[in-house]
Write a protein that holds these residues in place. Structure first.
Motif, PDB file in Angstrom:
ATOM      1  N   ARG A  49     -11.869   7.674  -0.867  1.00  0.00           N
ATOM      2  CA  ARG A  49     -10.942   6.550  -1.072  1.00  0.00           C
ATOM      3  C   ARG A  49      -9.525   6.923  -0.594  1.00  0.00           C
ATOM      4  O   ARG A  49      -8.522   6.685  -1.275  1.00  0.00           O
ATOM      5  CB  ARG A  49     -10.917   6.118  -2.539  1.00  0.00           C
ATOM      6  N   LEU A  50      -9.455   7.476   0.589  1.00  0.00           N
ATOM      7  CA  LEU A  50      -8.174   7.926   1.131  1.00  0.00           C
ATOM      8  C   LEU A  50      -7.356   6.728   1.604  1.00  0.00           C
ATOM      9  O   LEU A  50      -7.896   5.791   2.200  1.00  0.00           O
ATOM     10  CB  LEU A  50      -8.413   8.894   2.293  1.00  0.00           C
ATOM     11  N   PRO A  51      -6.040   6.739   1.375  1.00  0.00           N
ATOM     12  CA  PRO A  51      -5.186   5.590   1.735  1.00  0.00           C
ATOM     13  C   PRO A  51      -4.785   5.591   3.210  1.00  0.00           C
ATOM     14  O   PRO A  51      -3.615   5.723   3.565  1.00  0.00           O
ATOM     15  CB  PRO A  51      -3.983   5.768   0.821  1.00  0.00           C
ATOM     16  N   VAL A  52      -5.782   5.448   4.082  1.00  0.00           N
ATOM     17  CA  VAL A  52      -5.509   5.292   5.516  1.00  0.00           C
ATOM     18  C   VAL A  52      -5.265   3.806   5.742  1.00  0.00           C
ATOM     19  O   VAL A  52      -6.184   2.996   5.660  1.00  0.00           O
ATOM     20  CB  VAL A  52      -6.682   5.802   6.361  1.00  0.00           C
TER      21      VAL A  52
ATOM     22  N   GLY B 157       0.801  -1.214   0.000  1.00  0.00           N
ATOM     23  CA  GLY B 157       0.000   0.000   0.000  1.00  0.00           C
ATOM     24  C   GLY B 157       0.836   1.266   0.000  1.00  0.00           C
ATOM     25  O   GLY B 157       0.446   2.274  -0.600  1.00  0.00           O
ATOM     26  N   ALA B 158       1.980   1.234   0.655  1.00  0.00           N
ATOM     27  CA  ALA B 158       2.860   2.407   0.650  1.00  0.00           C
ATOM     28  C   ALA B 158       3.430   2.647  -0.743  1.00  0.00           C
ATOM     29  O   ALA B 158       3.677   3.793  -1.135  1.00  0.00           O
ATOM     30  CB  ALA B 158       3.979   2.214   1.665  1.00  0.00           C
ATOM     31  N   THR B 159       3.657   1.582  -1.505  1.00  0.00           N
ATOM     32  CA  THR B 159       4.179   1.700  -2.868  1.00  0.00           C
ATOM     33  C   THR B 159       3.079   2.127  -3.842  1.00  0.00           C
ATOM     34  O   THR B 159       3.297   2.965  -4.727  1.00  0.00           O
ATOM     35  CB  THR B 159       4.781   0.357  -3.324  1.00  0.00           C
ATOM     36  N   VAL B 160       1.867   1.541  -3.674  1.00  0.00           N
ATOM     37  CA  VAL B 160       0.729   1.863  -4.554  1.00  0.00           C
ATOM     38  C   VAL B 160      -0.461   2.228  -3.659  1.00  0.00           C
ATOM     39  O   VAL B 160      -1.312   1.375  -3.353  1.00  0.00           O
ATOM     40  CB  VAL B 160       0.362   0.679  -5.473  1.00  0.00           C
ATOM     41  N   PRO B 161      -0.565   3.480  -3.203  1.00  0.00           N
ATOM     42  CA  PRO B 161      -1.621   3.858  -2.258  1.00  0.00           C
ATOM     43  C   PRO B 161      -3.036   3.567  -2.748  1.00  0.00           C
ATOM     44  O   PRO B 161      -3.929   3.295  -1.933  1.00  0.00           O
ATOM     45  CB  PRO B 161      -1.397   5.365  -2.072  1.00  0.00           C
ATOM     46  N   ALA B 162      -3.259   3.583  -4.050  1.00  0.00           N
ATOM     47  CA  ALA B 162      -4.601   3.328  -4.574  1.00  0.00           C
ATOM     48  C   ALA B 162      -5.098   1.923  -4.247  1.00  0.00           C
ATOM     49  O   ALA B 162      -6.303   1.651  -4.299  1.00  0.00           O
ATOM     50  CB  ALA B 162      -4.620   3.547  -6.085  1.00  0.00           C
ATOM     51  N   LEU B 163      -4.165   1.024  -3.902  1.00  0.00           N
ATOM     52  CA  LEU B 163      -4.550  -0.351  -3.579  1.00  0.00           C
ATOM     53  C   LEU B 163      -4.988  -0.534  -2.127  1.00  0.00           C
ATOM     54  O   LEU B 163      -5.487  -1.612  -1.773  1.00  0.00           O
ATOM     55  CB  LEU B 163      -3.377  -1.300  -3.857  1.00  0.00           C
TER      56      LEU B 163
ATOM     57  N   LYS C  42       5.557   5.020   6.861  1.00  0.00           N
ATOM     58  CA  LYS C  42       6.118   5.247   5.527  1.00  0.00           C
ATOM     59  C   LYS C  42       5.173   6.018   4.606  1.00  0.00           C
ATOM     60  O   LYS C  42       5.523   6.291   3.457  1.00  0.00           O
ATOM     61  CB  LYS C  42       6.473   3.904   4.867  1.00  0.00           C
ATOM     62  N   MET C  43       3.986   6.357   5.096  1.00  0.00           N
ATOM     63  CA  MET C  43       2.988   7.019   4.260  1.00  0.00           C
ATOM     64  C   MET C  43       2.664   8.406   4.803  1.00  0.00           C
ATOM     65  O   MET C  43       2.817   8.673   6.003  1.00  0.00           O
ATOM     66  CB  MET C  43       1.722   6.164   4.188  1.00  0.00           C
TER      67      MET C  43
END
Length: 417
Positions: free
Chosen positions: A313-316, A247-253, A350-351
């Protein structure tokens, strides 16, 4: 950088001193122009940061002294919760409650209002009955409810501004055992039944991934005596760490990863001495903000924050943690206006987290929340005055105890000078 907090997000250039005796500590404090104490660095705010002198009491000599009636004990303030609870257990005693990690020093946990969970159980600061403090002049003094009573009231949640605690008199209880149960439940079901469960069970909390529809429910209840558990944590972290790094590499996932993770079996069962069940290993670094909400609006507030995250769709990446804590009468405690629902929001270290936390904080504040002093917040002096009726009296006691502001740093000066 000579000192940093647990997550690595707060650092300072000050010299870290590790005195081994109270006399050595007093001499160092007397000679210093600015001083900050530190425990295990579990604060996410710059409470301990200083470019001058930072004091850790982890290596200071001291011993546990139990009162004749076995209801209180004198404890070295720099001891970690882990060390303290192990020593108490060897004497057939325990703390009435703990949080879910135990590296923090006893003094640090009390000074920031750290707490566990339980409708009828207060923060660790509520256990305090007296403090031995090394003041700005390096001299040690004692305060309790009858001796220097105002200093004691302020010191109960001190943020380290009234002196350096070297010994704390603390309530203790007979040793007891707990059984821990972890299970996956539908969020809608837990939302409806949470307060009913909290009235029936000694401890009940849950974790909610914002993009998933199930929660991880954790309960603790007293049980018959038994051996320590085979593991030192409630849940393994390996799979979670892998998903966090994706998720840190691809936050949309992140939303998809959370729903995928919650399809797995989320169940656990442990039994053992209370201190071995309360605490769990937490090795994945994160940032955290926690707001203590009026208990009547806790679930409503959590729903609003989660709804905002889902809509955008926030990457929490971490789950929210939801607990309740009993009311207290401590001047600067977030629980002093009544029982609270504690909502902890985390983000993987990391995010990015600052913008997320700022927007979530606005929701917490709009519902009457007050932040945990050691977790991320943006309170200013006017906010402190609006939220805490005793704030100016607290400052008066601080000025009397430390007229030159030796125990302040820039963060604390802004709020309490």
């Amino acid at each position: 950088m000579s000192w940093s907090n647990w997550s690595g997000s707060v650092g300072a250039e000050g010299t870290v001193h590790r005195p081994q005796t109270e006399e050595e500590l007093g001499a160092l404090v007397r000679a210093a122009s600015k001083v900050r104490p530190t425990g295990a660095g579990h604060s996410f705010m710059p409470l301990c940061a200083s470019d001058e002198a930072i004091f850790s009491l982890a290596e200071m000599e001291g011993r546990l002294t139990i009162a004749a009636d076995r209801t209180t004990a004198r404890i070295p303030a720099g001891w970690s919760i882990k060390r303290l609870t192990q020593e108490l257990w060897s004497q057939g005693l325990a703390l009435e409650n703990q949080g879910d990690v135990n590296p923090q020093s006893l003094a640090g946990a009390m000074a920031t209002g750290t707490h566990g969970t339980g409708r009828d159980l207060g923060s660790i600061a509520t256990f305090a009955r007296g403090f031995r403090l090394v003041g700005a002049d390096g001299t040690a003094t004692w305060c309790d409810a009858t001796t220097q009573a105002e200093l004691f009231e302020a010191q109960r949640l001190s943020l380290g501004m009234f002196g350096i605690a070297t010994e704390i008199e603390c309530d203790v209880v007979p040793a007891y055992h707990l059984v821990e149960r972890i299970e996956k439940r539908p969020w809608a079901e837990v939302r409806e039944k949470y307060f009913e469960m909290a009235a029936e069970l000694r401890h009940v909390e849950f974790w909610l991934f914002p993009h998933a529809d199930d929660v991880i429910l954790k309960t603790l209840e007293p049980c018959d005596p038994c051996d320590p558990p085979p593991t030192t944590t409630d849940m393994e972290e390996a799979t979670f760490r892998r998903l966090l790094n994706i998720g840190a590499t691809v936050p949309a996932l992140v939303p998809t990863l959370q729903r995928l993770m919650m399809r797995s079996n989320m169940s656990g069962h442990r039994r053992g001495p209370a201190h071995t069940i309360f605490a769990s290993d937490r090795t994945i670094p994160f940032e955290e903000m926690e707001y203590e909400m009026p208990v009547s609006v806790g679930l409503e507030t959590l729903e609003e924050v989660v709804g905002w995250i889902r809509k955008k769709r926030l990457p929490v990446s971490f789950p929210f943690e939801f607990r309740i804590v009993a009311a207290d009468d401590i001047w600067m405690s977030p629980m002093n206006a009544g029982p609270v629902a504690a909502i902890s929001m985390h983000q993987y270290a990391k995010m990015p987290w600052r913008k997320l936390f700022a927007e979530a904080e606005a929701i917490f504040r709009a519902h009457g929340g007050r932040p945990h002093w050691a977790k991320r917040h943006t309170l200013q002096r006017g906010d402190v005055d609006a939220l805490y009726p005793m704030a100016e009296r607290y400052r008066e006691v601080r000025r009397a105890a430390d007229p030159t502001g030796k125990f302040l740093n820039p963060h604390l000066e802004e709020l309490f000078s």
